[in-house]
Structures are given as structure tokens and as C-alpha cells.
Design a protein around this motif. Structure first.
Motif, PDB file in Angstrom:
ATOM      1  N   SER A  16       0.689  -1.294  -0.043  1.00 44.40           N
ATOM      2  CA  SER A  16      -0.149  -0.049   0.067  1.00 44.40           C
ATOM      3  C   SER A  16       0.852   1.165   0.029  1.00 44.40           C
ATOM      4  O   SER A  16       1.804   1.361   0.629  1.00 44.40           O
ATOM      5  CB  SER A  16      -0.882  -0.107   1.257  1.00 44.40           C
ATOM      6  N   ARG A  54      -4.158   7.895  -1.621  1.00 44.27           N
ATOM      7  CA  ARG A  54      -4.031   6.463  -1.287  1.00 44.27           C
ATOM      8  C   ARG A  54      -4.819   5.867  -1.906  1.00 44.27           C
ATOM      9  O   ARG A  54      -4.425   4.515  -2.325  1.00 44.27           O
ATOM     10  CB  ARG A  54      -3.943   6.578   0.287  1.00 44.27           C
ATOM     11  N   ASP A  58      -3.626   2.758  -4.542  1.00 40.48           N
ATOM     12  CA  ASP A  58      -3.845   1.372  -4.134  1.00 40.48           C
ATOM     13  C   ASP A  58      -4.923   0.621  -4.755  1.00 40.48           C
ATOM     14  O   ASP A  58      -4.761  -0.756  -4.861  1.00 40.48           O
ATOM     15  CB  ASP A  58      -4.374   1.322  -2.640  1.00 40.48           C
TER      16      ASP A  58
END
Length: 306
Positions: A16, A54, A58
Motif C-alpha cells: 500500500s 492513497r 492502491d
């Protein structure tokens, strides 16, 4: 201007992106509560929140295995001379906007450097940039090792730079792109899959973009071409580069003294095209005989290394 591409500044890039995104939010965490936080940006937006960065990164990992890189970090660091030039032209606040514009141009060049159909500009990539004002001393800095500075202390002077996180996959989540690919002709099939990225060409292009965009007059000795040649070039290339540097200095002096501003004929024997052909088009020889010689040389050298 310094630019480098790494796996990640903090943590692995095979999982991640949350750890890296959190790390790059460090200046927002320590800034004044009354100060507006520095948001992420790309070619379309200037107000991107960390969770959007993020989540987008991801979720853009189709058909990537657990051992594959999921993203890369590009650090774009203008020199103090370049920052002073921007500040003089635009002022500090407007300089930030200009740095963001420059980052988009850098990512346009990043995309084109893969030389892949469908990857033509920054719009074909999934990427997010962030402006940072400060740099901090780490355990790797000589000043820390010598006890002059402490780890975590702010570095002096203008330290504005750009951190860019770019997905391994393109914006469609279909095409793999790796700036770490070094095949460049040795494995044509692999090159077609991940793109024939040339880091030296990319590093040189960021100077050209900056100079053209902001009218910056870069001296030869301040250029990537000069630095890279003097570090990695052949003896012939280094001597030619030194000769060009001397001639360019003479041309500048003569131009200042000459009312017409035109250099005299004796300063025209070396052309930029000749320089480019010697210093840029230096593709290594990948023939089997060369590999055998290099392998034998490495084997013979092993006992000499400390």
C-alpha cells in the motif's frame, strides 16, 4: 536541478502507498494550525486530499503480483540558483504555482519517455504531486556524522522541492510502466511491455523544460550533460566537453565586447550536433562477445576487491 526516481522514500513500494502518503504529509502535521495545509495536485486539480491519493494508487494495481512495484517516487529538486530565479520573477507565493506547472511538464516528459502508444502525456498517468518547503538532516548527512548537526534539524536556505508519486499502471489500469527498466535493446519483448525508459534522457529533459519555461540561462558546467559526461564519459568525451566549455566562455566574452553580439568565425568549429552525437548517442554494445569479456573481467577482478 536534481531529479531522482526511487522505489519509496519511506517504506516499500510493493504494498500500500499509505505509509509513503503519510510520510509526505509531515509538513502539514507540524505546521501552524492557522496555516492552510499544502494539498496534493496533478494536471487537473490542486486540492487533492491524502485519502484520495492513497485510495487511487492502491486501487490501480490490476494484475500486479505481491512482488511487483505498485508506485514510484520522483523527487524534483531545483537548485538554489533556480529557486532564486523563480522567486525574483514571481515572488515566493506565486513560485509555488509555477513549480506545480513545471511538475506537470515534467510528468508530460516522463510519459513520453516510455515511447509507448497511448502514453503521450501526464493525463495518461495516475500521479500526484506535493510541494515541500523544507528538508531535514538525516543520519546519512556528513554534518550529522561529524556531530555538527542533529538528525531531524531543518536545513538552511531555500529547500523548496516537489515530491511526485506515480502509479506503476497507467490511468486506465491496463498498461504496466516501469522507469526502472534498463533493458534498452537487450530484451525487446520486455522493453515493449514496460516501455524503453531512458533515465539519462529524462534527467536532461527536465533542465531543458525549466530553461525554456522560465527563461533560465544555464551555464554548461551547471548542466546534467556536463556533469554526467565528466563523471561517466570516455576520455575523448571529457576532453571535448572541456573544450566546448572554454570556447563557449570565449564566445560569451567576445559577444559582450562585440557590438553586433556575433561570435567571431574561429569560435564556430564545434557544433551542438557533434556534441550531442558524441555525448548522448553512446548506446552500449550488447553483443555476446562483449558480455563474455565483461563477465571474465569481473571474475578476474573479484579477488582484488576489498
Amino acid at each position: 536541478m536534481h531529479i531522482n526516481i526511487t522505489d519509496s522514500e519511506n517504506g516499500s513500494n510493493k504494498g500500500s502507498s499509505s505509509q509513503l502518503v503519510h510520510y509526505l504529509e509531515k509538513e502539514n502535521r507540524v505546521s501552524d494550525l492557522m496555516q492552510e495545509p499544502e494539498r496534493w495536485f496533478n494536471q487537473d486539480r490542486q486540492d487533492i486530499q491524502p485519502y484520495e491519493v492513497r485510495t487511487s494508487l492502491d486501487n490501480n494495481i490490476a494484475k500486479l503480483s505481491s512482488s511487483d512495484a505498485k508506485f514510484f517516487l520522483i523527487n524534483v529538486s531545483p537548485s538554489r540558483k533556480e529557486l532564486a530565479w523563480l522567486k525574483e520573477l514571481y515572488g515566493e507565493e506565486a513560485m509555488k504555482a509555477k513549480l506545480k506547472e513545471y511538475a506537470v511538464s515534467v510528468m508530460d516528459e516522463y510519459a513520453r519517455n516510455f515511447r509507448r502508444p497511448g502514453i503521450e502525456s501526464s493525463k495518461d498517468l495516475l500521479w500526484f504531486g506535493k510541494i515541500e518547503e523544507h528538508r531535514y538532516y538525516s543520519h546519512k548527512d556528513p554534518e550529522v556524522k561529524q556531530g555538527i548537526r542533529k538528525r531531524g534539524e531543518l536545513k538552511d536556505g531555500d529547500q523548496w522541492h516537489i515530491q511526485i508519486v506515480v502509479s506503476r499502471k497507467d490511468i486506465t489500469n491496463r498498461i504496466k510502466l516501469s522507469p526502472m527498466n534498463k533493458s534498452r535493446g537487450r530484451n525487446q519483448g520486455h522493453s515493449l511491455k514496460v516501455g524503453q525508459f531512458d533515465r539519462k534522457t529524462f534527467a536532461a529533459s527536465r533542465e531543458r523544460i525549466f530553461d525554456e519555461k522560465f527563461g533560465f540561462d544555464r551555464g554548461l558546467t551547471e548542466s546534467f550533460l556536463y556533469t554526467n559526461t565528466m563523471k561517466n564519459g570516455t576520455v575523448e568525451q571529457k576532453l571535448l566537453m572541456q573544450r566546448v566549455g572554454v570556447l563557449k566562455e570565449k564566445v560569451t566574452i567576445d559577444s559582450l565586447q562585440n557590438k553586433s553580439g556575433s561570435p567571431s568565425p574561429e569560435h564556430e568549429p564545434i557544433k551542438e550536433s557533434l556534441l550531442d552525437s558524441l555525448l548522448i548517442k553512446t548506446d552500449p554494445d550488447y553483443s555476446p562477445s562483449v558480455f563474455k569479456r565483461k563477465k571474465k573481467r569481473r571474475r578476474n577482478d573479484q579477488g582484488l576487491r576489498l
